[in-house]
Each structure stands twice: as structure tokens, then as C-alpha cells.
Design an enzyme around this catalytic site. Structure first.
Site, PDB file in Angstrom:
ATOM      1  N   GLY A  10     -20.987 -26.135  15.646  1.00  0.00           N
ATOM      2  CA  GLY A  10     -21.672 -27.354  15.143  1.00  0.00           C
ATOM      3  C   GLY A  10     -20.775 -28.329  14.764  1.00  0.00           C
ATOM      4  O   GLY A  10     -19.565 -28.106  15.043  1.00  0.00           O
ATOM      5  N   GLN A  12     -19.276 -29.541  12.106  1.00  0.00           N
ATOM      6  CA  GLN A  12     -18.050 -29.178  11.264  1.00  0.00           C
ATOM      7  C   GLN A  12     -17.129 -28.199  12.099  1.00  0.00           C
ATOM      8  O   GLN A  12     -16.001 -28.259  11.948  1.00  0.00           O
ATOM      9  CB  GLN A  12     -18.791 -28.691   9.841  1.00  0.00           C
ATOM     10  N   ARG A  32     -22.646 -17.019  19.539  1.00  0.00           N
ATOM     11  CA  ARG A  32     -23.925 -15.945  19.696  1.00  0.00           C
ATOM     12  C   ARG A  32     -23.603 -15.523  21.468  1.00  0.00           C
ATOM     13  O   ARG A  32     -23.492 -16.523  22.113  1.00  0.00           O
ATOM     14  CB  ARG A  32     -25.369 -16.254  19.345  1.00  0.00           C
ATOM     15  N   SER A  35     -24.788 -18.377  24.154  1.00  0.00           N
ATOM     16  CA  SER A  35     -24.807 -19.546  23.580  1.00  0.00           C
ATOM     17  C   SER A  35     -24.367 -20.457  24.775  1.00  0.00           C
ATOM     18  O   SER A  35     -23.551 -20.366  25.479  1.00  0.00           O
ATOM     19  CB  SER A  35     -23.717 -19.701  22.307  1.00  0.00           C
ATOM     20  N   SER A  37     -22.655 -23.150  23.865  1.00  0.00           N
ATOM     21  CA  SER A  37     -21.371 -23.931  23.438  1.00  0.00           C
ATOM     22  C   SER A  37     -20.219 -23.237  23.929  1.00  0.00           C
ATOM     23  O   SER A  37     -19.160 -23.579  23.814  1.00  0.00           O
ATOM     24  CB  SER A  37     -21.539 -23.624  21.823  1.00  0.00           C
ATOM     25  N   HIS A  92     -18.773 -24.491   1.678  1.00  0.00           N
ATOM     26  CA  HIS A  92     -19.513 -24.751   0.654  1.00  0.00           C
ATOM     27  C   HIS A  92     -19.991 -23.548  -0.493  1.00  0.00           C
ATOM     28  O   HIS A  92     -19.729 -22.583   0.143  1.00  0.00           O
ATOM     29  CB  HIS A  92     -20.701 -25.636   0.917  1.00  0.00           C
ATOM     30  N   GLU A 213     -26.465 -57.279   6.172  1.00  0.00           N
ATOM     31  CA  GLU A 213     -26.182 -57.140   4.614  1.00  0.00           C
ATOM     32  C   GLU A 213     -26.638 -55.884   4.072  1.00  0.00           C
ATOM     33  O   GLU A 213     -25.852 -55.392   3.098  1.00  0.00           O
ATOM     34  CB  GLU A 213     -27.197 -58.212   4.100  1.00  0.00           C
ATOM     35  N   SER A 238     -16.086 -61.190  -4.822  1.00  0.00           N
ATOM     36  CA  SER A 238     -16.283 -62.682  -5.055  1.00  0.00           C
ATOM     37  C   SER A 238     -16.817 -62.896  -6.408  1.00  0.00           C
ATOM     38  O   SER A 238     -17.357 -61.949  -6.956  1.00  0.00           O
ATOM     39  CB  SER A 238     -17.183 -63.449  -3.918  1.00  0.00           C
TER      40      SER A 238
END
Length: 308
Positions: A10, A12, A32, A35, A37, A92, A213, A238
Site C-alpha cells: 500500500g 506506506q 499474496r 496480487s 501489485s 504502529h 481560506e 499578522s
């Protein structure tokens, strides 16, 4: 040098793999079978391996860069194939603290190595030689911790971490990550921006001006905050912004707001949040939130102004 196998591809994982490859740090990507990828990873010059193959289990260092909620199933399916003493890195602390991998799989070295940035920024800052940092924990390492820390510092260099690698614990990283998401990054910031945008447009302000903004300038402001620090930021803005910031602080940062904010942390620390997420259909929730934003005036203006 010990090679790192990255599990997943993915945002990360892709950033980690590209940075390490470009830094000549030994790395490969595990995917996998079948896959889509594989082709993408190979096109970037990355070595690949199929998860679950005999070759896959031969390495001694892996990092789980799939979603946290997939780690438990992965460990149940594949822990039997890893060699005792294998080092498992986590970006994590959530999955380990929730499922207690250190107790259920004590034959492995469980290491926290958390880069404090989303995947796109890890790659971008590496290419720009910008600022990246991270935290680590070796609390579940019983031997050769100095040798492993030395390897991790080389890993940090390869990823482009130039702000340092600081010690923490799995529990502390988990609580800090969850609380910052709930109390600020993924709640207060986007939803307050949307409300201010809506109020401006309702009062007759052009949506394009309100967009600049309330949304586009967010990154510019945050960049200044990170570069200058809190005190330097307020020295920079400012007089009107300075006076307005104090008025907003007095009006918005009320005792009730702080009470509600702290309750989020209390739910995380008591593990109430862990029990809550078990009852949530994540895909249904994602659909609900996407629908909410899709119909919002801010999203409509975003799409209009970013067509080109």
C-alpha cells in the site's frame, strides 16, 4: 546487512520500499499469490516474494505494513513458518497492544519502528531531503538489543529519517497515534474547516475564496507551524491574525471542549475504544463518511477547483 521483507504494498509500504531501494538497503516486497501489485513492484526494480512460500519464510526481519486489523489473522496463518528469533517490525503499536503478540508469539522479536508520516510524505520528503522522524521500542527484546538498534538506525537512514529515532513504548505510541487522530488530525481539522467554509458561503462569500481560506491554506499554515514552532508561528502572523487567534481561543477552547477532548483519551487508555471498534462495520462507516463529504459544499468546490 540483514535484509528487510516488507509485507504489503500500500502507500506506506510502497514508500518504504522505494526509499530503501534507492538507499541500497537490502529489501524485498512480500505479496499474496496473484496480487496485482507484483507487476507494479517489479516495474520499480523491487525484489518480490510470494507470502507463504518457502522462500518467504527464509528472511529474519519483516515489517507488517498491511492495515492493523489484518495483523492478527496474518500471525495466526503464518507465525508457524517464521524461524525462532525472527524480528517483526510494526509501524504502529495498535495490533500488538490489542492482541498481545509478545505473549502469544514469544519466540519472535517484536519491535516498534514507527515513521511519523503518511506514505506519500515519506516518499516526498525523502526525495526533497526534507524532515522525517520516528520512534522505536525494543521493550520486548531480551538479547542483542544493541546490535538490533544499530541495524534499525541504518534502516532509519535508508528511509530518510533525519530528525532522529526516539525511544518510546508500544503502548505510548498507540495512545498518541489514536488520540491525535481522534482529537485533532482526522476530526477537528477537517470538520472545522468544512463548517467555517459553509458559514462563509452561506453569508455570501464566493465558494472559491472560501476554499482558499479554509482548505488550501491549511497546508501553508501547518508548514509554518512546523517550521517555526508554536512561539515562532505567533511571532510570524499578522496583527489581525494574532488578535483573531486570541478571540477564537477564548471563544472555542472552552472547558466543555477540553472535557470532551480528554474523554477521547480516557476511552483509549481504558481500552473502551478497542471494544467499540469491534462492533463497527468499517466499510459501512467509510461509505457513510464518504457520502457525507461527497454531498458537502466544500467537496463540490474542491472537485471544481481541482479538475485541471
Amino acid at each position: 546487512m540483514m535484509r528487510l521483507t516488507i509485507i504489503g504494498f500500500g502507500n506506506q509500504a510502497r514508500a518504504w520500499a522505494q526509499n530503501l531501494h534507492d538507499s541500497h538497503f537490502p529489501v524485498r516486497v512480500a505479496l499474496r499469490a496473484q496480487s496485482s501489485s507484483f507487476e507494479s513492484a517489479k516495474s520499480l526494480g523491487l525484489e518480490t516474494v510470494e507470502i507463504g512460500s518457502e522462500e518467504f519464510y527464509q528472511d529474519k526481519a519483516f515489517v507488517l505494513l498491511t492495515p492493523d486489523d489484518s495483523h492478527h489473522e496474518f500471525m495466526l496463518m503464518h507465525a508457524h513458518g517464521f524461524q525462532p528469533g525472527t524480528t517483526l517490525l510494526y509501524n504502529h503499536g495498535f495490533s500488538l497492544t490489542k492482541y498481545h503478540f509478545e505473549k502469544n508469539f514469544p519466540q519472535f522479536h517484536h519491535v516498534l519502528f514507527a515513521v511519523k508520516a503518511i506514505g506519500a510524505e515519506i516518499r516526498r520528503q525523502y526525495l526533497l531531503k526534507g524532515k522525517l522522524g520516528g520512534v522505536y521500542s525494543l521493550e520486548y527484546i531480551k538479547e542483542n538489543s544493541d546490535e538490533l538498534l544499530g541495524w534499525m538506525k541504518k534502516l532509519a537512514d535508508g528511509l530518510g529519517l533525519n530528525m532522529g529515532l526516539y525511544p518510546t513504548t508500544f503502548k505510548n505510541e498507540t495512545q498518541a497515534d489514536l488520540y491525535s487522530e481522534q482529537g485533532l488530525l482526522c476530526s477537528v481539522v477537517p470538520y472545522t474547516a468544512a463548517k467555517v467554509f459553509e458559514h462563509l458561503v452561506e453569508s455570501g462569500i464566493e465558494p472559491e475564496l472560501a476554499y482558499f481560506e479554509c482548505w488550501h491554506e491549511l497546508k501553508l499554515i501547518v508548514d509554518a507551524m512546523v517550521e517555526k514552532g508554536p512561539q515562532g508561528f505567533y511571532d510570524l502572523i499578522s496583527p489581525n491574525a494574532l488578535i483573531g487567534s486570541e478571540k477564537g481561543y477564548q471563544k472555542l477552547m472552552t472547558g466543555e471542549f477540553e472535557k470532551n477532548l480528554k474523554s477521547l483519551l480516557q476511552d483509549i487508555q481504558s481500552e473502551k475504544f478497542n471494544h467499540e471498534i469491534e462492533k463497527v462495520d468499517v466499510e459501512a462507516l467509510r461509505k457513510t463518511i464518504n457520502t457525507r463529504w461527497e454531498k458537502s459544499p466544500l467537496m463540490e468546490t474542491f472537485k471544481k477547483m481541482n479538475r485541471n
